[in-house]
Design an enzyme around this catalytic site. Structure first.
Site, PDB file in Angstrom:
ATOM      1  N   THR A  13      16.023  10.278  15.938  1.00  0.00           N
ATOM      2  CA  THR A  13      15.988  10.128  17.396  1.00  0.00           C
ATOM      3  C   THR A  13      17.355  10.290  18.041  1.00  0.00           C
ATOM      4  O   THR A  13      17.476  10.841  19.136  1.00  0.00           O
ATOM      5  CB  THR A  13      15.427   8.717  17.726  1.00  0.00           C
ATOM      6  OG1 THR A  13      14.136   8.629  17.150  1.00  0.00           O
ATOM      7  CG2 THR A  13      15.332   8.468  19.208  1.00  0.00           C
ATOM      8  N   ASP A  57      12.971  14.478  10.791  1.00  0.00           N
ATOM      9  CA  ASP A  57      12.562  13.103  11.080  1.00  0.00           C
ATOM     10  C   ASP A  57      12.730  12.376   9.748  1.00  0.00           C
ATOM     11  O   ASP A  57      12.342  12.906   8.702  1.00  0.00           O
ATOM     12  CB  ASP A  57      11.098  13.098  11.508  1.00  0.00           C
ATOM     13  CG  ASP A  57      10.619  11.714  11.907  1.00  0.00           C
ATOM     14  OD1 ASP A  57      10.292  11.514  13.079  1.00  0.00           O
ATOM     15  OD2 ASP A  57      10.565  10.817  11.025  1.00  0.00           O
ATOM     16  N   SER A  58      13.288  11.197   9.764  1.00  0.00           N
ATOM     17  CA  SER A  58      13.642  10.583   8.480  1.00  0.00           C
ATOM     18  C   SER A  58      12.426  10.173   7.659  1.00  0.00           C
ATOM     19  O   SER A  58      12.556   9.809   6.501  1.00  0.00           O
ATOM     20  CB  SER A  58      14.598   9.411   8.672  1.00  0.00           C
ATOM     21  OG  SER A  58      13.933   8.280   9.142  1.00  0.00           O
ATOM     22  N   SER A  59      11.230  10.251   8.233  1.00  0.00           N
ATOM     23  CA  SER A  59      10.027   9.987   7.421  1.00  0.00           C
ATOM     24  C   SER A  59       9.871  11.061   6.349  1.00  0.00           C
ATOM     25  O   SER A  59       9.119  10.883   5.401  1.00  0.00           O
ATOM     26  CB  SER A  59       8.779   9.980   8.297  1.00  0.00           C
ATOM     27  OG  SER A  59       8.988   9.148   9.388  1.00  0.00           O
ATOM     28  N   THR A  89      16.028   6.175  12.036  1.00  0.00           N
ATOM     29  CA  THR A  89      16.059   4.754  11.650  1.00  0.00           C
ATOM     30  C   THR A  89      14.970   4.403  10.637  1.00  0.00           C
ATOM     31  O   THR A  89      15.116   3.438   9.891  1.00  0.00           O
ATOM     32  CB  THR A  89      15.890   3.848  12.885  1.00  0.00           C
ATOM     33  OG1 THR A  89      14.671   4.200  13.548  1.00  0.00           O
ATOM     34  CG2 THR A  89      17.054   3.972  13.834  1.00  0.00           C
ATOM     35  N   THR A 165      17.324  -3.959   6.073  1.00  0.00           N
ATOM     36  CA  THR A 165      15.927  -3.549   6.222  1.00  0.00           C
ATOM     37  C   THR A 165      15.673  -3.232   7.686  1.00  0.00           C
ATOM     38  O   THR A 165      16.204  -3.915   8.558  1.00  0.00           O
ATOM     39  CB  THR A 165      15.016  -4.740   5.819  1.00  0.00           C
ATOM     40  OG1 THR A 165      15.238  -5.010   4.437  1.00  0.00           O
ATOM     41  CG2 THR A 165      13.558  -4.478   6.022  1.00  0.00           C
ATOM     42  N   ARG A 247       6.006  -6.670  -5.596  1.00  0.00           N
ATOM     43  CA  ARG A 247       6.366  -7.559  -4.469  1.00  0.00           C
ATOM     44  C   ARG A 247       5.443  -8.772  -4.500  1.00  0.00           C
ATOM     45  O   ARG A 247       4.230  -8.660  -4.323  1.00  0.00           O
ATOM     46  CB  ARG A 247       6.268  -6.793  -3.158  1.00  0.00           C
ATOM     47  CG  ARG A 247       7.309  -5.673  -3.120  1.00  0.00           C
ATOM     48  CD  ARG A 247       7.473  -5.012  -1.775  1.00  0.00           C
ATOM     49  NE  ARG A 247       6.648  -5.462  -0.726  1.00  0.00           N
ATOM     50  CZ  ARG A 247       7.116  -6.044   0.385  1.00  0.00           C
ATOM     51  NH1 ARG A 247       8.394  -6.241   0.566  1.00  0.00           N
ATOM     52  NH2 ARG A 247       6.267  -6.412   1.322  1.00  0.00           N
ATOM     53  N   THR A 278      10.608 -10.463  -3.887  1.00  0.00           N
ATOM     54  CA  THR A 278       9.770 -11.277  -2.997  1.00  0.00           C
ATOM     55  C   THR A 278       9.331 -10.507  -1.753  1.00  0.00           C
ATOM     56  O   THR A 278      10.069  -9.674  -1.226  1.00  0.00           O
ATOM     57  CB  THR A 278      10.473 -12.592  -2.585  1.00  0.00           C
ATOM     58  OG1 THR A 278       9.640 -13.257  -1.608  1.00  0.00           O
ATOM     59  CG2 THR A 278      11.837 -12.379  -1.982  1.00  0.00           C
ATOM     60  N   GLN A 279       8.113 -10.830  -1.286  1.00  0.00           N
ATOM     61  CA  GLN A 279       7.624 -10.244  -0.030  1.00  0.00           C
ATOM     62  C   GLN A 279       8.304 -10.888   1.178  1.00  0.00           C
ATOM     63  O   GLN A 279       8.221 -10.377   2.290  1.00  0.00           O
ATOM     64  CB  GLN A 279       6.103 -10.448   0.096  1.00  0.00           C
ATOM     65  CG  GLN A 279       5.302  -9.632  -0.882  1.00  0.00           C
ATOM     66  CD  GLN A 279       3.815  -9.993  -0.893  1.00  0.00           C
ATOM     67  OE1 GLN A 279       3.309 -10.657   0.011  1.00  0.00           O
ATOM     68  NE2 GLN A 279       3.113  -9.557  -1.912  1.00  0.00           N
TER      69      GLN A 279
HETATM   70  N1  ASP Z   1      11.048   8.744  13.333  1.00  0.00           N
HETATM   71  C1  ASP Z   1      12.457   8.700  13.642  1.00  0.00           C
HETATM   72  C2  ASP Z   1      13.210   8.908  12.343  1.00  0.00           C
HETATM   73  O1  ASP Z   1      13.307   8.004  11.560  1.00  0.00           O
HETATM   74  C3  ASP Z   1      12.803   7.407  14.277  1.00  0.00           C
HETATM   75  C4  ASP Z   1      14.268   7.225  14.596  1.00  0.00           C
HETATM   76  O2  ASP Z   1      15.094   8.069  14.435  1.00  0.00           O
HETATM   77  O3  ASP Z   1      14.594   6.137  15.053  1.00  0.00           O
HETATM   78  O4  ASP Z   1      13.688   9.998  12.118  1.00  0.00           O
END
Ligand code: ASP
Length: 343
Positions: A13, A57-59, A89, A165, A247, A278-279
């Site tokens: 983002t 996108d970091s996913s 993020t 986290t 976990r 741990t969870q």
């Molecule tokens: N989906 C975005 C990513 O992780 C979210 C972000 O950047 O905050 O690439």
């Protein structure tokens, strides 16, 4: 001499602005970063940028991106005082944790940051995150880096990467490090908690090492009330898996049914490693507290102590990639390699 920082832009983002034609958000060219963030001109720091292609996108992050980041840092290591990695993020805590394990003799800061609102949007949190990250990455005392470790900087807090986290999908204060103090807090001044920062590695003149092999044959199991033998057994029998992150509840507890321990024991006998994490977002595994924990400890389940799930997964990938003996793997998983656990 002017300090120099290399900014690595991977996507996420933070690097977006509104496209005037479509009204949608699109990545902007980071080469023109000073146009977007004119405040950077006020720094007496040399800032160069390296833009990844494609921006992601970091996913979509995979271990291959971690290696790419590590290699670019290695290639530029002697030219810069520090590095800032702009990253989405969503998986920032995974990438930053992975880098902390892959770079064992790091002597310079690598600061991951991003934002919840794109940098080209008026209310962005990205500008402050970026400006402070650059300042921290360039910071030296008596000629040596103040923070020679991999960190995440977000909303006035500098956190150890492998303790962090993602905690909130919407608040600016998106990251937490529940089990370790912040390394610095930014107010009027950036106050460093020097005692909490990792010491410099011994041979600071050595070349930066990049440990490149990460083994992806890992699985995370969340224990839940009602988990059945057939579910647990199917997960533990997934072919080729070499490491399980389990976990568990509270201080590392799980059901006491005999089949539960038997299934875990069968998996251990096949040579897989099982790390008990741990969870709970805060606190530590202690397998000596309750009978359930004791039974697991006895058969060879390894305590993850107060490790985050992100650090547990990347530490497991990192160690499995080193082709260690079972004993060495067990020992290393139980030790703090880069300050990721309290023991
Ligand atoms: N989906 C975005 C990513 O992780 C979210 C972000 O950047 O905050 O690439």
């Amino acid at each position: 001499m002017k300090q120099s920082v290399l900014l690595l832009y991977t996507g996420g983002t933070i690097g977006m602005k509104t496209n005037d034609l479509t009204g949608g958000l699109a990545p902007f060219n980071f080469k023109q970063i000073e146009e977007e963030v004119p405040e950077l001109k006020k720094f007496n720091i040399n800032i160069d940028t390296y833009t990844f292609d494609p921006l992601i996108d970091s996913s979509n992050v995979k271990p291959s991106l971690w290696l790419e980041i590590a290699n670019i840092i290695k290639q530029n290591y002697n030219k810069y005082d520090g590095f800032v990695v702009l990253h989405g993020t969503d998986t920032m805590a995974y990438s930053a944790s992975a880098l902390s394990f892959m770079l064992p003799n790091l002597t310079k800061p690598i600061i991951f940051t991003g934002s919840q609102i794109p940098i080209g949007v008026l209310r962005t949190d990205g500008k402050e995150n970026l400006i402070s990250s650059i300042e921290i990455a360039s910071q030296k005392k008596n000629g040596v880096a103040v923070v020679p470790e991999v960190c995440i900087y977000f909303q006035n807090h500098l956190l150890r990467a492998n303790r962090t986290t993602k905690f909130s999908a919407e608040h600016f204060n998106a990251f937490k490090s529940e089990n370790y103090h912040p390394l610095a807090k930014a107010g009027i001044k950036i106050e460093y908690s020097t005692n909490n920062i990792l010491p410099m590695p011994e041979n600071t003149n050595e070349e930066l090492q990049v440990i490149s092999s990460m083994c992806e044959d890992v699985v995370v199991i969340d224990i839940f009330p009602g988990i059945s033998q057939s579910i647990l057994s199917s997960i533990l029998n997934i072919p080729n898996v070499k490491g399980f992150i389990m976990r568990t509840f509270g201080s590392g507890n799980a059901p006491t049914d005999s089949w539960f321990i038997e299934e875990l024991e069968k998996a251990l006998k096949r040579g897989v490693a099982i790390l008990n994490v741990t969870q709970c977002p805060s606190g530590s595994v202690n397998m000596e507290l309750y009978d359930t924990g004791k039974a697991m400890s006895k058969i060879g389940i390894i305590s993850g102590h107060d490790i985050t799930t992100e650090a547990a997964i990347t530490k497991m990938m990192f160690l499995l990639g080193q082709h260690l003996t079972n004993k060495q793997l067990h020992d290393k998983l139980s030790q703090s390699l880069r300050g990721e656990i309290t023991i």
